[in-house]
Each structure stands twice: as structure tokens, then as C-alpha cells.
Write a protein that holds these residues in place. Structure first.
Motif, PDB file in Angstrom:
ATOM      1  N   CYS A  19       5.875  -0.267   0.478  1.00  0.00           N
ATOM      2  CA  CYS A  19       4.942   0.013  -0.610  1.00  0.00           C
ATOM      3  C   CYS A  19       4.026  -1.173  -0.876  1.00  0.00           C
ATOM      4  O   CYS A  19       3.196  -1.144  -1.772  1.00  0.00           O
ATOM      5  CB  CYS A  19       5.698   0.391  -1.877  1.00  0.00           C
ATOM      6  N   GLY A  20       4.185  -2.262  -0.125  1.00  0.00           N
ATOM      7  CA  GLY A  20       3.246  -3.372  -0.234  1.00  0.00           C
ATOM      8  C   GLY A  20       3.643  -4.490  -1.163  1.00  0.00           C
ATOM      9  O   GLY A  20       2.858  -5.419  -1.380  1.00  0.00           O
ATOM     10  N   GLU A  51      10.187  -0.439  -8.662  1.00  0.00           N
ATOM     11  CA  GLU A  51      10.466   0.845  -8.025  1.00  0.00           C
ATOM     12  C   GLU A  51      11.589   1.642  -8.698  1.00  0.00           C
ATOM     13  O   GLU A  51      11.864   2.770  -8.288  1.00  0.00           O
ATOM     14  CB  GLU A  51      10.850   0.627  -6.547  1.00  0.00           C
ATOM     15  N   HIS A  70      -2.634  -3.370  -6.574  1.00  0.00           N
ATOM     16  CA  HIS A  70      -1.767  -2.692  -5.617  1.00  0.00           C
ATOM     17  C   HIS A  70      -2.539  -2.489  -4.331  1.00  0.00           C
ATOM     18  O   HIS A  70      -3.720  -2.112  -4.351  1.00  0.00           O
ATOM     19  CB  HIS A  70      -1.309  -1.339  -6.150  1.00  0.00           C
ATOM     20  N   TYR A 102      -3.953  -0.711  -1.060  1.00  0.00           N
ATOM     21  CA  TYR A 102      -4.531   0.640  -1.101  1.00  0.00           C
ATOM     22  C   TYR A 102      -5.002   1.024   0.292  1.00  0.00           C
ATOM     23  O   TYR A 102      -6.034   0.533   0.768  1.00  0.00           O
ATOM     24  CB  TYR A 102      -5.703   0.638  -2.078  1.00  0.00           C
ATOM     25  N   SER A 125       0.284   6.369   3.916  1.00  0.00           N
ATOM     26  CA  SER A 125       0.391   6.396   2.464  1.00  0.00           C
ATOM     27  C   SER A 125       1.570   5.556   1.979  1.00  0.00           C
ATOM     28  O   SER A 125       2.487   5.239   2.736  1.00  0.00           O
ATOM     29  CB  SER A 125       0.554   7.838   1.972  1.00  0.00           C
ATOM     30  N   TRP A 126       1.540   5.217   0.705  1.00  0.00           N
ATOM     31  CA  TRP A 126       2.632   4.495   0.075  1.00  0.00           C
ATOM     32  C   TRP A 126       3.956   5.227   0.315  1.00  0.00           C
ATOM     33  O   TRP A 126       4.042   6.446   0.292  1.00  0.00           O
ATOM     34  CB  TRP A 126       2.413   4.397  -1.438  1.00  0.00           C
ATOM     35  N   HIS A 127       5.004   4.478   0.578  1.00  0.00           N
ATOM     36  CA  HIS A 127       6.374   4.966   0.763  1.00  0.00           C
ATOM     37  C   HIS A 127       6.581   5.692   2.094  1.00  0.00           C
ATOM     38  O   HIS A 127       7.649   6.262   2.313  1.00  0.00           O
ATOM     39  CB  HIS A 127       6.808   5.875  -0.403  1.00  0.00           C
ATOM     40  N   TYR A 187       4.353   2.534   6.557  1.00  0.00           N
ATOM     41  CA  TYR A 187       3.390   1.864   5.678  1.00  0.00           C
ATOM     42  C   TYR A 187       3.238   0.394   6.062  1.00  0.00           C
ATOM     43  O   TYR A 187       4.225  -0.306   6.282  1.00  0.00           O
ATOM     44  CB  TYR A 187       3.827   1.958   4.210  1.00  0.00           C
TER      45      TYR A 187
END
Length: 396
Positions: free
Chosen positions: A106-107, A142, A169, A171, A367-369, A373
Motif C-alpha cells: 500500500c506504499g 491499516e 499517499h 497514487y 491498485s492499492w492492496h 503494488y
């Protein structure tokens, strides 16, 4: 302060920031278990001559006193926890997670490294800074109840007199060198629910002697899809999703119960309460109609992320100066993902924005998760410089 100079400095630090990010990526830790991550951050901050406070068991706050005496206190926030996920992706092979079943998908490793880069930038020009800068390295983004909430509940930031807080965040929908933001509502509140539908187990060949919770669950899932379309104003964003169904063990067995997990996304507690009540009413109705029973739990998650107008304008102005007007994207609509940065905004003015980090060539558009990623590490040039520049913006 000429923001272009901050960007030039960030370019010279890029290799170091990348090295920190890859170290963190190899050694991810789950929410509220980020002990080694915290030790790494503390060591890096102390090498920069930045004092460190520990309001929570994990995470920390770096305190940089500027050379110009003033009451101004600007807080910058990064989250440090990882996800319970097994990652994939050839682009990450040189620094793949060494902790089985845990990964920074998720970064947050990037957010942490970027903030350490920002701390380095500002530590070298502290004589030009008015007041105090707080570098918040927050645990547990999280997982409920949220590290942001826990930190705010300590009273630490209130005692420090925070005037404004900024966060970002990664992106994947934008490339490095671009950002996206929005004044007002940016991200939804992510509430969670659990429903257990209780029937009566039996043989699949004799359904009349059982109470089938799988049929009950099917009816329940279909019926709650109308909650938003028939109970929420069409101009108001809202989502109800069932994300997990667990029931049954074999093709010829009717189970005794089915468990379901889901999420509700809204921008106000009043609508969240209404949806909660409708979900429970649906579970109750389905259970009673079939002769079964139910249990229901609803957990309120993070509030919605609502950007303070003047703080968001500061981000827009600083980013425009650094990146050019064409690289600052103003989102027309909020997104339905959630973020515990919202807890800070319950206490202080603040703005949250998205840092472009996606590029096909580096496998960073997932995408996130998602297990694959990744981030394009060129984003640190933009991210570190922009976060540093916000320290020099006015408080209104």
C-alpha cells in the motif's frame, strides 16, 4: 524559500531515499508491531540531529526546532505499517519482503522513506524555518482503531500546539511529478460489519429437514444492494459491499451457519447509522422469514477525510510552483477508500493529497492492496520536496 532549490536537493538525495525505502520494504511489520521499523526511523532521525519522542509503543515523532523563533507548529505525517498479504511482482524481486505473508503493498514504506528524505532536507536548512516541525511516523493505519486516533488520544499533538498537519499517499493513477488533491471531502469513512446467519444443518438431499443459511445469505446479499439505491439521496456517495462469505464444507452438506464480512463507505455518521440499521433489519427479516437466527456487529471506522480549504490551497500553490500547473490535478469527486489521517483533521486544520507514483515501465500502476503494488521511486523527488515546502506556507 525557493522551492526549486528543495527539489534540486531532493534529487541529490534520491539514491539514499530509495535505499531506505528498499530496506523498509524487505522488512515489513504489521500494524502495532512495527518495532524494528521504529528503531530504524529513530536512528535515521537522530543522525540528523532531530529529537525523537515516543508517545505510543511503536512509531515516533521527530521534533525539529527551527532557527527562527515563532509559535508556528507544522506537522507532517507518514504511516509505517504493512499489510497481511503475500506480495508478487518481478519489479520488486531485488527487495521483495523477507517476512512471509507481510508486505508493503500500500506504499507505507515509500511514505516513511519520503518523510525521512523530507527530514533530511529540512534539517539542513533549519536556520530558515519558523517555529517547529513535527515528523509523525504513525503506526497502525491499516487496522482499527487506527494509529492516528491513538496518537490524538494521548494529547501529545495538542500539547505541542499543532497549527496544521499535512499527509500524502502514493497514487498509481498518476506519474511521478504529478499530484492530485481536493478541497473538502476527499476520502470516505470506512465502517465494517459482520453478519452471522444461523440455520439448521442437514443433508443436501433433504433440504426440507434443514434451514439453509446459504440460501439466507444469498437473499441477504441481494437485498442489501438496494439500501443505497433506495434509501440514500442519489447525490450522496455511499457504498455497501460484502467482501467475505464463509459457510459450508462439502457439496452434499447444508451447513449450520454462514458468516459474512462487509464494509460501508459514506461521508457522514448519520447516513452510516441509517445503513447500519437497514443492514441489521435485513438480516433479521431474512432470518425470521426462514425460521433461522442471526447475529450482527458493526464497527465504526475512521471518519471521512475532509481537507481544510486553506491548507489544501497551500498544497496546490506549493505543488504548482514545484511542478507546474499542468501537473496538479484537482479531483472532481471524492474517492470511497478510507484513511485514518481523518482523526488528525478532527483536531487540527489539515490537508491530505495523492502523490503520483505510477508508471507502466516500473510495474507501478497496480491498485492499492494488490499483491503486485509497487511505486515508481522517482516520486521521491516530488514527494520530499513538496512536503518540505509546506513548512514554509502560511497558516491561513
Amino acid at each position: 524559500m525557493e522551492f526549486s532549490k528543495l527539489k534540486q536537493r531532493a534529487k541529490t538525495y534520491l539514491d539514499d531515499i530509495i535505499a531506505m525505502r528498499r530496506h523498509l520494504h524487505r522488512k515489513p511489520e504489521l500494524s502495532y508491531q512495527e518495532h524494528k521499523t521504529t528503531s530504524f526511523i529513530v536512528e535515521e532521525l537522530e543522525e540528523l540531529g532531530i529529537n525523537v519522542d515516543r508517545p505510543l509503543q511503536t512509531g515516533c515523532v521527530g521534533v525539529l526546532e527551527g532557527g527562527i523563533e515563532a509559535d508556528k507548529v507544522v506537522a507532517l505525517r507518514a504511516d509505517i505499517d504493512a499489510l497481511p498479504i503475500t506480495e508478487e511482482g518481478k519489479h520488486k524481486e531485488p527487495f521483495i519482503s523477507e517476512n512471509s505473508g507481510v508486505a508493503h503493498c500500500c506504499g507505507h514504506d515509500a511514505h516513511t522513506a519520503n518523510m525521512l528524505g523530507t527530514a533530511r532536507l529540512l534539517s539542513e536548512i533549519r536556520d530558515q524555518i519558523e517555529g517547529t516541525v513535527l515528523f509523525i511516523f504513525q503506526p497502525g493505519e491499516e487496522k482499527l482503531p487506527g494509529g492516528g486516533r491513538l496518537l490524538c488520544e494521548t494529547g501529545y499533538l495538542q500539547k505541542k500546539g499543532v497549527d496544521v498537519i499535512y499527509g500524502l499517499h502514493s497514487y498509481p493513477d498518476l506519474e511521478p511529478g504529478q499530484i492530485a488533491l481536493r478541497k473538502g471531502a476527499l476520502m470516505a469513512r470506512p465502517d465494517e460489519f459482520r453478519v452471522e446467519l444461523i440455520g439448521k444443518g442437514g443433508h443436501a438431499a433433504s433440504p426440507h429437514e434443514a434451514i439453509d443459511p446459504i440460501v439466507m445469505a444469498s437473499q441477504f446479499v441481494n437485498q442489501i444492494q438496494t439500501i443505497v439505491s433506495r434509501n440514500v439521496n442519489p447525490t450522496e456517495p455511499a457504498v455497501v459491499t460484502v467482501g467475505k462469505i464463509d459457510g459450508g464444507s462439502a457439496h452434499n452438506v447444508i451447513p449450520a451457519k454462514v458468516d459474512m464480512l462487509g464494509t460501508v463507505r459514506t461521508f457522514g455518521k448519520e447516513i452510516a447509522d441509517m445503513i447500519r440499521d437497514r443492514i441489521e433489519a435485513t438480516a433479521k427479516g431474512v432470518a425470521e422469514a426462514t425460521g433461522g437466527a442471526y447475529t450482527f456487529d458493526f464497527d465504526y471506522g475512521y471518519p471521512a477525510v475532509i481537507n481544510t480549504e486553506w491548507a489544501a490551497e497551500n498544497v496546490k500553490d506549493a505543488a504548482t510552483e514545484l511542478l507546474g500547473n499542468g501537473n496538479v490535478k484537482l479531483l472532481e469527486e471524492p474517492i470511497m477508500a478510507g484513511e485514518d489521517f481523518a482523526f488528525y483533521q478532527q483536531e487540527f486544520p489539515g490537508a491530505f493529497f495523492f502523490l503520483g507514483s505510477g508508471r507502466e515501465e516500473t510495474g507501478s500502476t497496480y491498485s492499492w492492496h494488490h499483491p503486485q503494488y509497487n511505486i515508481d521511486e522517482d516520486c521521491f523527488i516530488t514527494g520530499a520536496a513538496l512536503m518540505a515546502s509546506l513548512v514554509f506556507k502560511p497558516l491561513s
